[in-house]
Scaffold this motif. Structure first.
Motif, PDB file in Angstrom:
ATOM      1  N   PRO A  51     131.749  53.361 -14.393  1.00  0.00           N
ATOM      2  CA  PRO A  51     132.890  54.193 -13.959  1.00  0.00           C
ATOM      3  C   PRO A  51     133.061  55.471 -14.769  1.00  0.00           C
ATOM      4  N   ALA A  52     132.916  55.408 -16.096  1.00  0.00           N
ATOM      5  CA  ALA A  52     133.065  56.611 -16.913  1.00  0.00           C
ATOM      6  C   ALA A  52     131.990  57.638 -16.565  1.00  0.00           C
ATOM      7  N   GLY A  53     130.753  57.173 -16.382  1.00  0.00           N
ATOM      8  CA  GLY A  53     129.670  58.082 -16.031  1.00  0.00           C
ATOM      9  C   GLY A  53     129.862  58.699 -14.656  1.00  0.00           C
ATOM     10  N   GLU A  54     130.307  57.888 -13.709  1.00  0.00           N
ATOM     11  CA  GLU A  54     130.477  58.401 -12.352  1.00  0.00           C
ATOM     12  C   GLU A  54     131.643  59.376 -12.257  1.00  0.00           C
ATOM     13  N   GLU A  55     132.702  59.105 -13.005  1.00  0.00           N
ATOM     14  CA  GLU A  55     133.816  60.055 -13.028  1.00  0.00           C
ATOM     15  C   GLU A  55     133.379  61.365 -13.682  1.00  0.00           C
ATOM     16  N   TRP A  56     132.493  61.277 -14.666  1.00  0.00           N
ATOM     17  CA  TRP A  56     131.942  62.485 -15.291  1.00  0.00           C
ATOM     18  C   TRP A  56     131.096  63.273 -14.297  1.00  0.00           C
ATOM     19  N   PHE A  57     130.277  62.573 -13.504  1.00  0.00           N
ATOM     20  CA  PHE A  57     129.501  63.232 -12.460  1.00  0.00           C
ATOM     21  C   PHE A  57     130.426  64.034 -11.541  1.00  0.00           C
ATOM     22  N   ILE A  58     131.507  63.394 -11.119  1.00  0.00           N
ATOM     23  CA  ILE A  58     132.422  64.020 -10.160  1.00  0.00           C
ATOM     24  C   ILE A  58     133.054  65.274 -10.752  1.00  0.00           C
ATOM     25  N   ASP A  76     126.032  67.797   0.872  1.00  0.00           N
ATOM     26  CA  ASP A  76     125.442  66.677   0.135  1.00  0.00           C
ATOM     27  C   ASP A  76     126.228  66.378  -1.145  1.00  0.00           C
ATOM     28  N   VAL A  77     126.638  67.426  -1.835  1.00  0.00           N
ATOM     29  CA  VAL A  77     127.390  67.245  -3.080  1.00  0.00           C
ATOM     30  C   VAL A  77     128.720  66.563  -2.796  1.00  0.00           C
ATOM     31  N   ILE A  78     129.404  66.979  -1.759  1.00  0.00           N
ATOM     32  CA  ILE A  78     130.694  66.377  -1.419  1.00  0.00           C
ATOM     33  C   ILE A  78     130.510  64.910  -1.039  1.00  0.00           C
ATOM     34  N   GLY A  79     129.457  64.596  -0.261  1.00  0.00           N
ATOM     35  CA  GLY A  79     129.172  63.200   0.080  1.00  0.00           C
ATOM     36  C   GLY A  79     128.815  62.380  -1.144  1.00  0.00           C
ATOM     37  N   PHE A  80     128.034  62.966  -2.035  1.00  0.00           N
ATOM     38  CA  PHE A  80     127.654  62.323  -3.294  1.00  0.00           C
ATOM     39  C   PHE A  80     128.894  61.995  -4.118  1.00  0.00           C
ATOM     40  N   MET A  81     129.817  62.954  -4.235  1.00  0.00           N
ATOM     41  CA  MET A  81     131.034  62.744  -5.012  1.00  0.00           C
ATOM     42  C   MET A  81     131.869  61.608  -4.425  1.00  0.00           C
ATOM     43  N   GLY A  82     131.930  61.533  -3.108  1.00  0.00           N
ATOM     44  CA  GLY A  82     132.671  60.443  -2.476  1.00  0.00           C
ATOM     45  C   GLY A  82     132.055  59.086  -2.777  1.00  0.00           C
ATOM     46  N   GLN A  83     130.723  59.016  -2.735  1.00  0.00           N
ATOM     47  CA  GLN A  83     130.054  57.751  -3.043  1.00  0.00           C
ATOM     48  C   GLN A  83     130.262  57.364  -4.505  1.00  0.00           C
ATOM     49  N   GLU A  84     130.181  58.340  -5.416  1.00  0.00           N
ATOM     50  CA  GLU A  84     130.370  58.036  -6.829  1.00  0.00           C
ATOM     51  C   GLU A  84     131.783  57.535  -7.103  1.00  0.00           C
ATOM     52  N   ALA A  85     132.766  58.099  -6.437  1.00  0.00           N
ATOM     53  CA  ALA A  85     134.143  57.636  -6.605  1.00  0.00           C
ATOM     54  C   ALA A  85     134.283  56.190  -6.148  1.00  0.00           C
ATOM     55  N   MET A  86     133.631  55.843  -5.044  1.00  0.00           N
ATOM     56  CA  MET A  86     133.677  54.470  -4.550  1.00  0.00           C
ATOM     57  C   MET A  86     132.956  53.522  -5.505  1.00  0.00           C
ATOM     58  N   HIS A  87     131.853  53.980  -6.111  1.00  0.00           N
ATOM     59  CA  HIS A  87     131.141  53.152  -7.082  1.00  0.00           C
ATOM     60  C   HIS A  87     132.038  52.817  -8.264  1.00  0.00           C
ATOM     61  N   ALA A  88     132.737  53.820  -8.775  1.00  0.00           N
ATOM     62  CA  ALA A  88     133.624  53.598  -9.919  1.00  0.00           C
ATOM     63  C   ALA A  88     134.693  52.569  -9.581  1.00  0.00           C
ATOM     64  N   THR A  89     135.234  52.645  -8.372  1.00  0.00           N
ATOM     65  CA  THR A  89     136.265  51.696  -7.947  1.00  0.00           C
ATOM     66  C   THR A  89     135.695  50.293  -7.797  1.00  0.00           C
ATOM     67  N   ALA A  90     134.518  50.193  -7.183  1.00  0.00           N
ATOM     68  CA  ALA A  90     133.922  48.880  -6.929  1.00  0.00           C
ATOM     69  C   ALA A  90     133.612  48.144  -8.228  1.00  0.00           C
ATOM     70  N   HIS A  91     133.111  48.861  -9.233  1.00  0.00           N
ATOM     71  CA  HIS A  91     132.737  48.210 -10.490  1.00  0.00           C
ATOM     72  C   HIS A  91     133.937  47.928 -11.387  1.00  0.00           C
ATOM     73  N   SER A  92     135.079  48.517 -11.090  1.00  0.00           N
ATOM     74  CA  SER A  92     136.247  48.290 -11.935  1.00  0.00           C
ATOM     75  C   SER A  92     136.707  46.837 -11.914  1.00  0.00           C
ATOM     76  N   GLY A  93     136.348  46.103 -10.870  1.00  0.00           N
ATOM     77  CA  GLY A  93     136.713  44.689 -10.795  1.00  0.00           C
ATOM     78  C   GLY A  93     136.070  43.838 -11.874  1.00  0.00           C
TER      79      GLY A  93
END
Length: 298
Positions: A51-58, A76-93
């Protein structure tokens, strides 16, 4: 800067977008890879760091986006940012999952936040210095994304990592994330090329990024092994992390040292291209069948 032709036969027509997913970790056992605490905590540690890395990417891409005038790359960048935000949320569990099993994950998260928030975070610079610092961080992002893409390709093809060797929800979490890493593997590379074609900068970024990620993951796995109250192991065995992970690699439930080293070194080829890593069609097929993705749309 230049307009890029990012199309490749494998991935050029993919429109990147975030996907709703639902991972229920309430029944995941203390050892998510059955009988293998080393692989279990390798994946737990990675999930805590991401999550920390993906939020940094964003945040970094938000800084770069106003300077990108290629419309396809912007999409592509906007789609990438959306996917990274979802990754951070999914792993927070994973945070609550570990707490439920008596493990405090805070030190791992604090170290990741310091690296990505302070060490690699914004600096008080202007003009050419600010631009150069942004491009340097984009190079680090591209180097990290290479690692995540080849790990994503590995997990999609790891036949021995399945419902018989690991908790199915964790396997799906890893494969869903890995599939999206393969799907968007071109983006960070294309963004870096948009701003800079310098091979030396790209290679040097991997010299920095690879050991940094390895150190963070090593420290996370080491900490989780040390404080896990569910392990009936001696201190000596808890500390034998490399030996345990090498065995996990041989069993096929974690990436082997040889595979990881070989894939990592591919980045240093002057002819390197992320399209040579993974299969977009395979990734998209998994994303369409992921149990978590199906659960989210019911």
């Amino acid at each position: 800067m230049e307009l890029l032709d990012t199309d490749t036969p494998d991935s050029g027509q993919i429109a990147l977008h975030a996907r709703a997913v639902q991972f229920d970790l309430s029944d995941v056992p203390a050892q998510c890879v059955y009988g293998d605490p080393y692989a279990s905590h390798l994946y737990n540690g990675l999930s805590l760091l991401l999550p920390a890395g993906e939020e940094w990417f964003i945040e970094l891409l938000k800084e770069a986006l106003p300077q990108i005038h290629d419309e396809k790359l912007r999409e592509d960048v906007i789609g990438f940012m959306g996917q990274e935000a979802m990754h951070a949320t999914a792993h927070s569990g994973i945070y609550e999952y570990l707490e439920r099993h008596g493990i405090d994950p805070t030190p791992v998260i604090d170290r990741a936040n310091w690296v990505f928030g302070s060490l690699l975070g914004p600096r008080a610079a202007k003009g050419a210095k600010a631009h150069n610092y942004m491009v340097e961080r984009l190079a680090v992002m591209a180097a990290l994304e290479h690692i995540f893409s080849f790990l994503g390709d590995w997990v999609l093809n790891a036949k021995r990592l399945n419902a018989e060797t690991a908790d199915p929800t964790i396997v799906d979490l890893l494969r869903w994330h890995g599939a999206e890493e393969v799907e968007h593997r071109m983006v960070s590379h294309d963004v870096l090329r948009y701003f800079d074609h310098n091979y030396a900068r790209r290679a040097w970024a991997q010299v920095v990024a690879g050991p940094m990620l390895l150190y963070l993951l090593w420290q996370a796995t080491r900490y989780l092994m040390r404080v896990d109250p569910n392990l009936k192991m001696s201190v000596r065995k808890r500390r034998a992390i490399w030996r345990g992970l090498i065995r996990s690699g041989r069993r096929g439930v974690a990436p082997s040292v040889m595979h990881t080293t070989w894939r990592g070194l591919q980045y240093f080829s002057p002819r390197y291209h992320p399209g040579d890593v993974g299969d977009t069609a395979q990734a998209v097929a998994y994303l369409a069948s992921s149990p978590a993705a199906r659960a989210a749309v019911k």
